[in-house]
Design a protein around this motif. Sequence first.
Motif, short mmCIF file in Angstrom:
data_model
loop_
_atom_site.label_atom_id
_atom_site.label_comp_id
_atom_site.label_asym_id
_atom_site.label_seq_id
_atom_site.Cartn_x
_atom_site.Cartn_y
_atom_site.Cartn_z
N UNK A 150 21.08 102.54 47.32
CA UNK A 150 20.79 101.68 46.10
C UNK A 150 21.42 100.42 45.99
N UNK A 151 22.71 100.13 46.71
CA UNK A 151 23.39 98.92 46.64
C UNK A 151 23.46 98.23 47.98
N UNK A 152 23.11 99.05 49.05
CA UNK A 152 23.06 98.33 50.50
C UNK A 152 21.85 98.89 51.36
N UNK B 131 14.63 102.44 57.12
CA UNK B 131 15.35 101.58 56.29
C UNK B 131 15.18 101.99 54.80
N UNK B 132 16.15 102.61 54.31
CA UNK B 132 16.20 103.07 52.67
C UNK B 132 17.31 102.18 52.10
N UNK C 14 32.97 103.75 50.91
CA UNK C 14 33.40 103.78 49.51
C UNK C 14 34.05 102.53 48.92
N UNK C 15 35.07 101.84 49.80
CA UNK C 15 35.74 100.75 49.29
C UNK C 15 34.73 99.43 49.36
N UNK C 16 33.68 99.36 50.16
CA UNK C 16 32.79 98.40 50.12
C UNK C 16 32.13 98.35 48.74
N UNK C 17 31.64 99.73 48.16
CA UNK C 17 30.72 99.78 47.13
C UNK C 17 31.79 99.51 45.95
N UNK D 263 27.80 114.31 51.15
CA UNK D 263 27.83 113.00 51.16
C UNK D 263 26.46 112.63 50.62
N UNK D 264 25.97 113.59 50.13
CA UNK D 264 24.57 113.27 49.20
C UNK D 264 24.59 111.94 48.46
N UNK D 265 25.60 112.07 47.49
CA UNK D 265 25.75 111.06 46.49
C UNK D 265 26.00 109.79 47.25
N UNK D 266 26.92 109.69 48.08
CA UNK D 266 27.45 108.72 48.96
C UNK D 266 26.28 107.95 49.21
N UNK D 267 25.24 108.80 50.16
CA UNK D 267 24.05 108.07 50.89
C UNK D 267 23.29 107.33 49.87
N UNK D 268 22.96 108.14 48.76
CA UNK D 268 22.43 107.29 47.54
C UNK D 268 22.91 106.23 47.13
N UNK D 269 23.99 106.22 46.77
CA UNK D 269 24.85 104.96 46.53
C UNK D 269 24.50 103.60 47.47
N UNK D 270 24.84 104.15 48.68
CA UNK D 270 24.74 103.10 49.72
C UNK D 270 23.22 102.44 49.72
#
Length: 379
Positions: free
Chosen positions: A196-198, A105-106, A161-164, A187-194
Amino acid sequence: MSCRDDASDALLRLVLAGGATSARRRLLERHGTPAAALAAGTGAWRAAGLDEAQIGALLTPPPGPLIAGRDWLTGSERHHLLGWDSPDYPPLLRESPNPPLALFVDGDPALLWRPSVAIVGSRIPSAGGCDNAAAFARALTRVGIVVVSGMATGIDAAAHESALEQTDGTTLAVLGTGADQAYPRRHGRLRDRIAAGGAVVSEHPPGTGAHPSHFPRRNRIIAGLSLATLVIEAAERSGALITARQAADCGRDVFAVPGSIHNPLARGCHRLIREGAGLVERAGEVLDALAPQLAGCARILRDRLDEPEQSPPTPPVENPLAGPRDYQKLWNALGHDPTSMDRLTERTGLTTAALSSMLLAMELDGRVSVEHGRYCRKG
């Protein structure tokens, strides 16, 4: 090396042994901890059903993946390894067929305990399909539901994206690669955002690349973690249908959004509906159908929010919550007229994330009703 590191290292070695998951789960169940399972020796390993390849890997762990796994686990406080033996292993996934031995888990592992709904669908959706995925994700996260998906292009990405985009919205991505990898790469940036926030979750060790066989297995985790799976646009042959079948195998609800009979991406959804999936047009219908299952999550939510485990079934009017100060503050801010989330934030000074979780727990307990995003005391 700390005790926690020793335990993680032993579990990592069990994960890297590969092969049948059921035999390694059995080994853990018999011996209690990963360290005890390793110390039990080859006779106990064979008795649990491990084959010779697994035994060889336990005796001589692959050095590259072992070092990579250790480095990843110690590289950030956000990195976790939840094993079958851990009390933090997500309970819904534990009840599913063939659950993974462990999860990398990240992000926030507590999200794996929160009520969640999987949103899946086509990798090449229509614009309307993306809009629908975003709308369902937006509505579900607003009431504290975690959106789970697989971080693929199309419907998955639109839901994440919508959840974020929501204030304190939460989403969880289950990958068919290592948790440190982005697939597809863009989707590297999407992975990092998820992360960080999830949370980003995988049963595969860090550094594991994509392989076709990983994705159906990934889908079983998506289905197993979620109270229900919602399919938005899927062709007749679609990975989303695999996830839906696996959700049904777990005894979970399956929902599908209908579409035009002329749209080939609606055929998979129509097939699911014919086979018994719930036809839904808005998130409220999903929540209504899940009410009994959500009620079963109330105690877990209270524990995670540090609310007293036992609340009076009929609280006195002058102190209806008999709980923490924030809950009393929220109760005082609520009236018998519907009140918006923004107004509750102003009245209490609490964050939207805290209010969403508290309101959901109170709704499940029958203290609060919600309609069109507005909340009021029930009764």
